[in-house]
Design a protein around this motif. Structure first.
Motif, PDB file in Angstrom:
ATOM      1  N   LEU A  33       0.806  -1.220   0.000  1.00  0.00           N
ATOM      2  CA  LEU A  33       0.000   0.000   0.000  1.00  0.00           C
ATOM      3  C   LEU A  33       0.838   1.268   0.000  1.00  0.00           C
ATOM      4  O   LEU A  33       1.917   1.305   0.602  1.00  0.00           O
ATOM      5  CB  LEU A  33      -0.896   0.041   1.243  1.00  0.00           C
ATOM      6  N   ILE A  34       0.325   2.275  -0.657  1.00  0.00           N
ATOM      7  CA  ILE A  34       0.756   3.657  -0.467  1.00  0.00           C
ATOM      8  C   ILE A  34      -0.487   4.423  -0.041  1.00  0.00           C
ATOM      9  O   ILE A  34      -1.455   4.519  -0.794  1.00  0.00           O
ATOM     10  CB  ILE A  34       1.356   4.270  -1.738  1.00  0.00           C
ATOM     11  N   LEU A  35      -0.469   4.930   1.172  1.00  0.00           N
ATOM     12  CA  LEU A  35      -1.633   5.603   1.734  1.00  0.00           C
ATOM     13  C   LEU A  35      -1.419   7.116   1.717  1.00  0.00           C
ATOM     14  O   LEU A  35      -0.366   7.596   2.147  1.00  0.00           O
ATOM     15  CB  LEU A  35      -1.874   5.136   3.175  1.00  0.00           C
ATOM     16  N   VAL A  36      -2.413   7.827   1.246  1.00  0.00           N
ATOM     17  CA  VAL A  36      -2.326   9.283   1.085  1.00  0.00           C
ATOM     18  C   VAL A  36      -3.435   9.947   1.887  1.00  0.00           C
ATOM     19  O   VAL A  36      -4.600   9.558   1.792  1.00  0.00           O
ATOM     20  CB  VAL A  36      -2.453   9.694  -0.400  1.00  0.00           C
ATOM     21  N   ALA A  37      -3.062  10.922   2.685  1.00  0.00           N
ATOM     22  CA  ALA A  37      -4.031  11.757   3.409  1.00  0.00           C
ATOM     23  C   ALA A  37      -3.280  12.956   3.960  1.00  0.00           C
ATOM     24  O   ALA A  37      -2.047  13.031   3.897  1.00  0.00           O
ATOM     25  CB  ALA A  37      -4.725  10.979   4.528  1.00  0.00           C
ATOM     26  N   ARG A  38      -4.015  13.896   4.535  1.00  0.00           N
ATOM     27  CA  ARG A  38      -3.370  15.120   5.027  1.00  0.00           C
ATOM     28  C   ARG A  38      -2.606  14.910   6.327  1.00  0.00           C
ATOM     29  O   ARG A  38      -1.519  15.458   6.497  1.00  0.00           O
ATOM     30  CB  ARG A  38      -4.421  16.217   5.235  1.00  0.00           C
ATOM     31  N   THR A  54      -1.250  -7.689   8.700  1.00  0.00           N
ATOM     32  CA  THR A  54      -1.223  -8.371   7.396  1.00  0.00           C
ATOM     33  C   THR A  54       0.167  -8.727   6.904  1.00  0.00           C
ATOM     34  O   THR A  54       0.308  -9.562   6.012  1.00  0.00           O
ATOM     35  CB  THR A  54      -1.888  -7.494   6.312  1.00  0.00           C
ATOM     36  N   GLY A  55       1.198  -8.067   7.437  1.00  0.00           N
ATOM     37  CA  GLY A  55       2.557  -8.303   6.956  1.00  0.00           C
ATOM     38  C   GLY A  55       2.878  -7.618   5.650  1.00  0.00           C
ATOM     39  O   GLY A  55       3.971  -7.789   5.099  1.00  0.00           O
ATOM     40  N   ARG A  56       1.957  -6.805   5.136  1.00  0.00           N
ATOM     41  CA  ARG A  56       2.195  -6.108   3.885  1.00  0.00           C
ATOM     42  C   ARG A  56       3.040  -4.861   4.134  1.00  0.00           C
ATOM     43  O   ARG A  56       3.056  -4.307   5.237  1.00  0.00           O
ATOM     44  CB  ARG A  56       0.881  -5.673   3.221  1.00  0.00           C
ATOM     45  N   LYS A  57       3.716  -4.420   3.077  1.00  0.00           N
ATOM     46  CA  LYS A  57       4.484  -3.186   3.141  1.00  0.00           C
ATOM     47  C   LYS A  57       3.533  -2.006   2.977  1.00  0.00           C
ATOM     48  O   LYS A  57       2.732  -1.966   2.034  1.00  0.00           O
ATOM     49  CB  LYS A  57       5.528  -3.154   2.031  1.00  0.00           C
ATOM     50  N   VAL A  58       3.607  -1.041   3.876  1.00  0.00           N
ATOM     51  CA  VAL A  58       2.722   0.121   3.836  1.00  0.00           C
ATOM     52  C   VAL A  58       3.556   1.392   3.928  1.00  0.00           C
ATOM     53  O   VAL A  58       4.275   1.610   4.901  1.00  0.00           O
ATOM     54  CB  VAL A  58       1.697   0.105   4.981  1.00  0.00           C
ATOM     55  N   ILE A  59       3.447   2.222   2.890  1.00  0.00           N
ATOM     56  CA  ILE A  59       4.134   3.511   2.837  1.00  0.00           C
ATOM     57  C   ILE A  59       3.077   4.606   2.962  1.00  0.00           C
ATOM     58  O   ILE A  59       1.955   4.454   2.483  1.00  0.00           O
ATOM     59  CB  ILE A  59       4.901   3.659   1.510  1.00  0.00           C
ATOM     60  N   THR A  60       3.434   5.701   3.603  1.00  0.00           N
ATOM     61  CA  THR A  60       2.497   6.809   3.746  1.00  0.00           C
ATOM     62  C   THR A  60       3.040   8.061   3.055  1.00  0.00           C
ATOM     63  O   THR A  60       4.246   8.291   3.010  1.00  0.00           O
ATOM     64  CB  THR A  60       2.213   7.133   5.219  1.00  0.00           C
ATOM     65  N   ILE A  61       2.115   8.840   2.524  1.00  0.00           N
ATOM     66  CA  ILE A  61       2.445  10.151   1.958  1.00  0.00           C
ATOM     67  C   ILE A  61       1.472  11.154   2.553  1.00  0.00           C
ATOM     68  O   ILE A  61       0.270  11.120   2.262  1.00  0.00           O
ATOM     69  CB  ILE A  61       2.328  10.175   0.425  1.00  0.00           C
ATOM     70  N   ALA A  62       1.967  12.033   3.393  1.00  0.00           N
ATOM     71  CA  ALA A  62       1.124  13.104   3.933  1.00  0.00           C
ATOM     72  C   ALA A  62       1.029  14.203   2.878  1.00  0.00           C
ATOM     73  O   ALA A  62       2.038  14.818   2.522  1.00  0.00           O
ATOM     74  CB  ALA A  62       1.710  13.645   5.232  1.00  0.00           C
ATOM     75  N   ALA A  63      -0.174  14.409   2.364  1.00  0.00           N
ATOM     76  CA  ALA A  63      -0.339  15.379   1.279  1.00  0.00           C
ATOM     77  C   ALA A  63      -1.750  15.951   1.312  1.00  0.00           C
ATOM     78  O   ALA A  63      -2.723  15.208   1.483  1.00  0.00           O
ATOM     79  CB  ALA A  63      -0.082  14.720  -0.081  1.00  0.00           C
ATOM     80  N   ASP A  64      -1.836  17.247   1.138  1.00  0.00           N
ATOM     81  CA  ASP A  64      -3.115  17.930   0.967  1.00  0.00           C
ATOM     82  C   ASP A  64      -3.360  18.024  -0.540  1.00  0.00           C
ATOM     83  O   ASP A  64      -2.664  18.770  -1.240  1.00  0.00           O
ATOM     84  CB  ASP A  64      -3.050  19.320   1.603  1.00  0.00           C
ATOM     85  N   LEU A  65      -4.318  17.274  -1.048  1.00  0.00           N
ATOM     86  CA  LEU A  65      -4.528  17.213  -2.490  1.00  0.00           C
ATOM     87  C   LEU A  65      -5.120  18.492  -3.057  1.00  0.00           C
ATOM     88  O   LEU A  65      -5.235  18.628  -4.278  1.00  0.00           O
ATOM     89  CB  LEU A  65      -5.409  16.011  -2.842  1.00  0.00           C
ATOM     90  N   ASN A  66      -5.466  19.444  -2.197  1.00  0.00           N
ATOM     91  CA  ASN A  66      -5.851  20.773  -2.666  1.00  0.00           C
ATOM     92  C   ASN A  66      -4.658  21.713  -2.772  1.00  0.00           C
ATOM     93  O   ASN A  66      -4.807  22.865  -3.181  1.00  0.00           O
ATOM     94  CB  ASN A  66      -6.905  21.393  -1.746  1.00  0.00           C
ATOM     95  N   ASP A  67      -3.490  21.215  -2.384  1.00  0.00           N
ATOM     96  CA  ASP A  67      -2.250  21.977  -2.518  1.00  0.00           C
ATOM     97  C   ASP A  67      -1.528  21.464  -3.766  1.00  0.00           C
ATOM     98  O   ASP A  67      -1.233  20.274  -3.885  1.00  0.00           O
ATOM     99  CB  ASP A  67      -1.379  21.784  -1.274  1.00  0.00           C
ATOM    100  N   LYS A  68      -1.245  22.354  -4.701  1.00  0.00           N
ATOM    101  CA  LYS A  68      -0.693  21.924  -5.991  1.00  0.00           C
ATOM    102  C   LYS A  68       0.633  21.198  -5.851  1.00  0.00           C
ATOM    103  O   LYS A  68       0.899  20.219  -6.568  1.00  0.00           O
ATOM    104  CB  LYS A  68      -0.553  23.131  -6.926  1.00  0.00           C
ATOM    105  N   ALA A  69       1.480  21.655  -4.940  1.00  0.00           N
ATOM    106  CA  ALA A  69       2.775  21.001  -4.768  1.00  0.00           C
ATOM    107  C   ALA A  69       2.610  19.601  -4.194  1.00  0.00           C
ATOM    108  O   ALA A  69       3.264  18.646  -4.641  1.00  0.00           O
ATOM    109  CB  ALA A  69       3.671  21.851  -3.864  1.00  0.00           C
ATOM    110  N   ASP A  70       1.729  19.469  -3.196  1.00  0.00           N
ATOM    111  CA  ASP A  70       1.472  18.146  -2.625  1.00  0.00           C
ATOM    112  C   ASP A  70       0.857  17.217  -3.660  1.00  0.00           C
ATOM    113  O   ASP A  70       1.233  16.039  -3.768  1.00  0.00           O
ATOM    114  CB  ASP A  70       0.541  18.267  -1.422  1.00  0.00           C
ATOM    115  N   LEU A  71      -0.104  17.731  -4.416  1.00  0.00           N
ATOM    116  CA  LEU A  71      -0.748  16.930  -5.450  1.00  0.00           C
ATOM    117  C   LEU A  71       0.279  16.469  -6.479  1.00  0.00           C
ATOM    118  O   LEU A  71       0.276  15.300  -6.907  1.00  0.00           O
ATOM    119  CB  LEU A  71      -1.850  17.738  -6.117  1.00  0.00           C
ATOM    120  N   ALA A  72       1.182  17.345  -6.863  1.00  0.00           N
ATOM    121  CA  ALA A  72       2.204  16.989  -7.850  1.00  0.00           C
ATOM    122  C   ALA A  72       3.112  15.879  -7.337  1.00  0.00           C
ATOM    123  O   ALA A  72       3.548  15.009  -8.113  1.00  0.00           O
ATOM    124  CB  ALA A  72       3.034  18.217  -8.207  1.00  0.00           C
ATOM    125  N   ARG A  73       3.401  15.877  -6.022  1.00  0.00           N
ATOM    126  CA  ARG A  73       4.230  14.800  -5.458  1.00  0.00           C
ATOM    127  C   ARG A  73       3.549  13.442  -5.620  1.00  0.00           C
ATOM    128  O   ARG A  73       4.192  12.449  -5.969  1.00  0.00           O
ATOM    129  CB  ARG A  73       4.499  15.059  -3.978  1.00  0.00           C
TER     130      ARG A  73
END
Length: 268
Positions: A33-38, A54-73
């Motif tokens: 998983l790659i999980l995205v939220a603010r 679950t033993g799965r690999k989980v990566i997080t990305i803190a991003a505000d999708l209303n922020d253009k720079a965060d959305l671009a990431r």
């Protein structure tokens, strides 16, 4: 930690509610998983819980999708990580107040998240999926996409956009080994209502589905190959009849001659 055979699922709005349950269910199906939220803290809590169970690999990305720079990431990740095989476009906000009581700036922000961000993420993911030989796009729309009279009209319009985009993508990408699903929930027991200025207490309990039941139904619909899944609809034939009627309209939506009822003789 094993490497997933299913690939990586990106889930937006994954720190709570429907998104967090999608993350859990997809991990149990074998996706990393790659999980995205603010909020980083809530994301970390969800990631820790899912990885531990679950033993799965989980990566997080803190991003505000209303922020253009965060959305671009996030767009960059979708376009460049070769392991990504699924995008769940779940992030969104709602509104329940009628037009005359709504704040136009809040309506604009809702459009930017529900429409613009979802579109940009989809446009980042789809070309990469085509190059990789396939993938899955799950777009969380709403029952108000086909019943906009029920709640705030701008909210309904954003969800109608999501449904229309999904239908178009399905046709356009039919030969590209891409799965597209639009999920149209009704009322669901999440923080959506409080965040939108409403209250679940105003609705009869028979109208409100639990979020885990919603996600389980939506994934069952995906397994059955549905393009449009309405988790609370008792009879699938009702949607099929709606779709048959819509398809019947399509050949006659653009003709060179208007029908007789519009050819009114000019007044003398």
């Amino acid at each position: 930690m094993t490497t997933s055979q299913k690939g990586i699922a990106v889930v937006t709005g994954a720190s709570a509610g429907i998104g967090a349950i999608y993350a859990d269910r997809l991990a149990r199906r074998g996706y990393d998983l790659i999980l995205v939220a603010r909020g980083q803290k809530k994301l970390d809590e969800v990631a820790k819980r899912i990885a531990g169970s679950t033993g799965r690999k989980v990566i997080t990305i803190a991003a505000d999708l209303n922020d253009k720079a965060d959305l671009a990431r996030v767009e960059t990740v979708l376009g460049t990580d070769p392991g990504i095989t699924m995008l769940v476009n779940n992030a969104g906000i709602g509104a329940v107040a009628p037009l005359l009581e709504s704040d136009i700036d809040k309506m604009e922000a809702m459009i930017e998240l529900n429409v613009t961000a979802l579109t940009r993420l989809t446009y980042a993911a789809v070309p990469a999926f085509v190059v990789r030989g396939g993938g899955t796009i799950i777009n969380i729309s709403s029952a108000v996409a086909i019943a906009p009279e029920i709640l705030n009209g701008v909210y309904g319009a954003t969800k109608a956009f999501v449904l229309a985009l999904s239908l178009s993508l399905h046709k356009e990408l039919a030969d590209k080994n891409l799965r597209v699903q639009a999920v149209l929930p009704g009322a669901v027991a999440t923080n959506f209502w409080n965040a939108s200025g409403g209250s679940l207490d105003e609705l009869p309990s028979t109208m409100v589905m639990q979020s885990d039941d919603l996600v389980d139904a939506a994934l069952a619909g995906l397994d059955q190959g549905e393009l449009v899944t309405i988790p609370s609809l008792p009879d699938a034939a009702d949607w099929q009849a709606y779709e048959v009627a819509r398809q019947k309209l399509i050949p006659n939506l653009s003709l060179s001659v208007s029908p007789a009822r519009y050819r009114i003789a000019a007044a003398a």
